[in-house]
Every structure is written in structure tokens, then in C-alpha cells.
Motif scaffolding. Sequence first.
Motif, PDB file in Angstrom:
ATOM      1  N   VAL A   1       0.829  -1.201   0.000  1.00  0.00           N
ATOM      2  CA  VAL A   1       0.000   0.000   0.000  1.00  0.00           C
ATOM      3  C   VAL A   1       0.866   1.254   0.000  1.00  0.00           C
ATOM      4  O   VAL A   1       0.607   2.210  -0.743  1.00  0.00           O
ATOM      5  N   LEU A   2       1.904   1.268   0.807  1.00  0.00           N
ATOM      6  CA  LEU A   2       2.729   2.473   0.925  1.00  0.00           C
ATOM      7  C   LEU A   2       3.656   2.671  -0.275  1.00  0.00           C
ATOM      8  O   LEU A   2       3.788   3.785  -0.794  1.00  0.00           O
TER       9      LEU A   2
ATOM     10  N   LEU B   1      -2.270  -2.205  14.322  1.00  0.00           N
ATOM     11  CA  LEU B   1      -1.904  -1.938  12.935  1.00  0.00           C
ATOM     12  C   LEU B   1      -1.286  -0.566  12.739  1.00  0.00           C
ATOM     13  O   LEU B   1      -0.337  -0.412  11.970  1.00  0.00           O
ATOM     14  N   GLU B   2      -1.825   0.444  13.403  1.00  0.00           N
ATOM     15  CA  GLU B   2      -1.324   1.794  13.158  1.00  0.00           C
ATOM     16  C   GLU B   2       0.156   1.908  13.528  1.00  0.00           C
ATOM     17  O   GLU B   2       0.936   2.551  12.818  1.00  0.00           O
ATOM     18  N   ARG B   3       0.553   1.264  14.622  1.00  0.00           N
ATOM     19  CA  ARG B   3       1.976   1.280  15.000  1.00  0.00           C
ATOM     20  C   ARG B   3       2.816   0.565  13.951  1.00  0.00           C
ATOM     21  O   ARG B   3       3.899   1.031  13.565  1.00  0.00           O
ATOM     22  N   LYS B   4       2.332  -0.566  13.454  1.00  0.00           N
ATOM     23  CA  LYS B   4       3.081  -1.326  12.460  1.00  0.00           C
ATOM     24  C   LYS B   4       3.195  -0.551  11.149  1.00  0.00           C
ATOM     25  O   LYS B   4       4.228  -0.603  10.474  1.00  0.00           O
ATOM     26  N   VAL B   5       2.141   0.170  10.787  1.00  0.00           N
ATOM     27  CA  VAL B   5       2.204   1.004   9.582  1.00  0.00           C
ATOM     28  C   VAL B   5       3.267   2.075   9.761  1.00  0.00           C
ATOM     29  O   VAL B   5       4.073   2.340   8.861  1.00  0.00           O
TER      30      VAL B   5
ATOM     31  N   ASP C   1      10.769   3.086   7.632  1.00  0.00           N
ATOM     32  CA  ASP C   1      11.829   2.298   7.001  1.00  0.00           C
ATOM     33  C   ASP C   1      11.926   2.557   5.497  1.00  0.00           C
ATOM     34  O   ASP C   1      12.838   2.063   4.849  1.00  0.00           O
ATOM     35  N   ILE C   2      10.982   3.333   4.942  1.00  0.00           N
ATOM     36  CA  ILE C   2      10.961   3.593   3.508  1.00  0.00           C
ATOM     37  C   ILE C   2      11.692   4.905   3.225  1.00  0.00           C
ATOM     38  O   ILE C   2      11.292   5.957   3.733  1.00  0.00           O
ATOM     39  N   PRO C   3      12.761   4.887   2.431  1.00  0.00           N
ATOM     40  CA  PRO C   3      13.464   6.132   2.092  1.00  0.00           C
ATOM     41  C   PRO C   3      12.527   7.092   1.355  1.00  0.00           C
ATOM     42  O   PRO C   3      11.599   6.662   0.653  1.00  0.00           O
ATOM     43  N   PRO C   4      12.755   8.405   1.472  1.00  0.00           N
ATOM     44  CA  PRO C   4      11.890   9.384   0.793  1.00  0.00           C
ATOM     45  C   PRO C   4      11.839   9.185  -0.711  1.00  0.00           C
ATOM     46  O   PRO C   4      10.824   9.441  -1.345  1.00  0.00           O
ATOM     47  N   THR C   5      12.933   8.730  -1.307  1.00  0.00           N
ATOM     48  CA  THR C   5      12.967   8.522  -2.757  1.00  0.00           C
ATOM     49  C   THR C   5      12.933   7.037  -3.069  1.00  0.00           C
ATOM     50  O   THR C   5      13.585   6.566  -3.984  1.00  0.00           O
ATOM     51  N   SER C   6      12.179   6.294  -2.257  1.00  0.00           N
ATOM     52  CA  SER C   6      12.142   4.839  -2.412  1.00  0.00           C
ATOM     53  C   SER C   6      11.713   4.435  -3.803  1.00  0.00           C
ATOM     54  O   SER C   6      10.898   5.096  -4.450  1.00  0.00           O
TER      55      SER C   6
END
Length: 445
Positions: free
Chosen positions: A365-366, A412-416, A422-427
Motif C-alpha cells: 500500500v505504501l 496496525l497503526e503502530r506497524k504502519v 523504514d521507507i526512504p523518501p525517494t524509495s
Amino acid sequence: MLRWWLLALATLVLVAIAGFAALAWQPSLPPAALPVTAFDPSLVARGRDLALIGNCNTCHTQEGGKAYAGGKPIPTPFGTIHATNVTPDPETGIGQWSLTAFVRSMREGVDREGNHLYPAFPYDHYARVTDEDLAALYAFLMTRRAVRHEAPPPDLPFPLNQRPLLAGWKLLFLKAGSYRPDPARSVEWNRGAYLAEGLGHCGACHTPRNRLGAEIASEHYNGGEAENWWGPPLNASSPASVPWTEASLFNYLRDWDPKHGGAVGPMAPVSHNLSQVGESEVRAMATYLTALMGPPSGERLGRTEAIAARPDAAPDPRLAAGERIYAGACATCHASGGQVPYTVNSLAYHTTLFGPDPRNVIQAVLRGIRPPEGAAGAIMPGYAEMLTDGQVADLLDYLRARFSDAPPWTDLERKVREVREDIPPTSGSLGGAQVESTPDLRRGG
């Protein structure tokens, strides 16, 4: 008498220290120039396939870097390891490595200079590879373009940055010896086991690990993780809503399966690499892995079809917010009954919605989905900048209730939030790192 016991204890300690030092010390092997005569083309071609099965290009090529030149950060629970340069550059790569040095690194986790290698490099699997296949892999790597590139040192805290300690890890967890075929099994099953347990190192991501980072042998293929993704079980405990067959796993490992979809996350480059090797090799791996999961159950497939046929409206008012997000952002493709290319008939077919760990769904999703560069595959936009942590949690609550019969995920909200951090801004995307690969002649690539 006390002095005698103290002397005996001190002697034992010194012997233990001396023994460990002898175990930890590994000699440096003399530098070797590249062979004057060219490698046999058939040997190089075989090594090329083995490198693809081992996913060597993915780990040893950093994003935007030269193929096999190293530098890619490999996250671990203990810190970050950077993949080494395995091009034949004589100063920063393996250009001065003899075949003997190469084999030692693959089987014992020791480089040419005698340094212990961290097991992020899965030599606990590579130890099972035959002499002939290691020679072919060596020939392939030594015929790549030499690239001068020094990989950064590991980013590990003390004392984990002391390589001699790895001798103790190996003493506990590294088993020597090539793969031994099981005479009670078919030739294809044994071939698949050899590839999956050796160069394919499937257990590295699909087996849980202990506190020292070693695979737990008693929980072989019982589910693991890689790069903050959940690796589903590949044994009888698989939560796959649609049972795997040899045919469906073969399709999935090479490209796309109508019942299971396609690989994403760290598995995406694996699938892309396997699409470029001989079909018989992948069929053998599928034969072995599906045998571990056991025969498919018709009852499970019927249950999945019943879940897929449920009405879309959320029966629980608490799921209404997630249902609205699904209707606005997801249903156009996912409620099409598989009419949109590279979508399955229903999200109820996806293993991750039935599993105990929501991270793969959160990542999808992200981040969104796109295939490796130059390959056909699923495309999905990422919603990291459009949905809040709470909205993603609402969506996952709805998806879990609508498309599975598993209990709700918790917290879930904490896990999200943890996955988002952990996702870089320019992932990039779920398609994995863009790495050099051999053109796929079947697709005209």
C-alpha cells in the motif's frame, strides 16, 4: 589445594583462548592473476545461470551502480552490512582470487586475506554447492567487467565488528559438506532440493532465525523475514488461501500465476532472475518446495472461492472507513475479477491477507508496485503520501475482514508507522533494485 584448582582453571582458560585463536585464524592465500587462457564459454554460460539462481546480481549491485561492484547496504538486526565487489578488479574486487580462494569464501565464509565474512553472505547455504558448480560460478564472475569500487565497511557496534568472533558462530551453525541426494526421491526433487538449499538459499528468508542470526533448523521453512518483509512459510504450515501446485509455483517463480499473482518486495528480483534460467531448473525447485507444503486441499480452495464471492459492503460499521478507501483507491483494479492485467480474480487469493504478519500488505500500500526495468508486470501506485497511518490501518482492517477468514491484525497503526519509517523518501518500488541482467531472449529483451 585452592592454588592448584586456580592454576588448573587458568590453564583451561588459556587452552580455550589458544584453541579459539587457532580456530579464528585463517591464513591469507597468495594472490593469483586471471588465467591466461580464456574460460570455456559453456562453463561461463552455466555460471551465469547459477548466478541468477543465487540472486548474486541483486545483492552485489547497489542502486545506480555497476553490476556486481558491491556497495549495496544489507540491513540486518545487528547493523548494516555492505555487499562486496565481486568483479575481477584486482584491488577492490576478486581479481586476485584463485579458484581455491573463491571456493573457501563460498564454503567457509573466509575471504582471500583470511578475514571471516558475515553470514549476511549465506555461505551456510553455499557450503552445499558442488565443486563443478563453484568452478562455473567463478568463471562467470571472472569474465564480468572489472569495476574499481570499494564497498563501505560494515556498520556494526562493538564487539560485533570484530570478525574473529564469527569463528564461534561458524562452530555453532556452519555445517560442512555438499548436498547429498535422497535416494528415495526423484531426480527432479533432488535437483530442486540442491538448488533451493544451496545457491537459491530459500531458507534465508523463509526460515525464522535465533538471537544470533542463524536459521532455526527445527523450524525449517516455517516463515521468516527479509528487509522488513515477511517471508511466508514454505512447508505444511503455509497459510496460502489457494493451495500451491507445482505448476502454479513454477509460474510464480518465473513470472506470474493467475491464482497467486506475482512476486513483490525482495522476492521480485528473484523471480525476474529465475525467468532467465532454464525451465527445468525452476520446475525442479517447484517440485521440491511444493512437496514440502504437501498436497493441495480442495476444501481450502472452496473456502477461498466462498470468501471471494462475499458482497463488498462492510458488514461491520467499524470497517466502513476502510471500505470507503478500498472503493476509492483499490476497487477499480482489484474488483475487476482479474480483468485488469496482472491482477488476480480476487484479493482473497493472496497469501499475505491470511498470514499472521501484515507487513507485506503495508509495504504494498505504501510503496506501490512496478516490475523491474524492462520487464512486464503489475503496476500499482504507492499511497505513502496520500494516506495517513490511521487510514492505512483502516484499509487493512477492511481487507483482512473482507478477503480472509483470519482473525484481525492487532496494533496496525503502530506497524504502519514502523514500515513507513523504514521507507526512504525517494524509495523505489516493490519491484526491487534495478540490476543488470542478461537479456531475456524469450521476450525479445
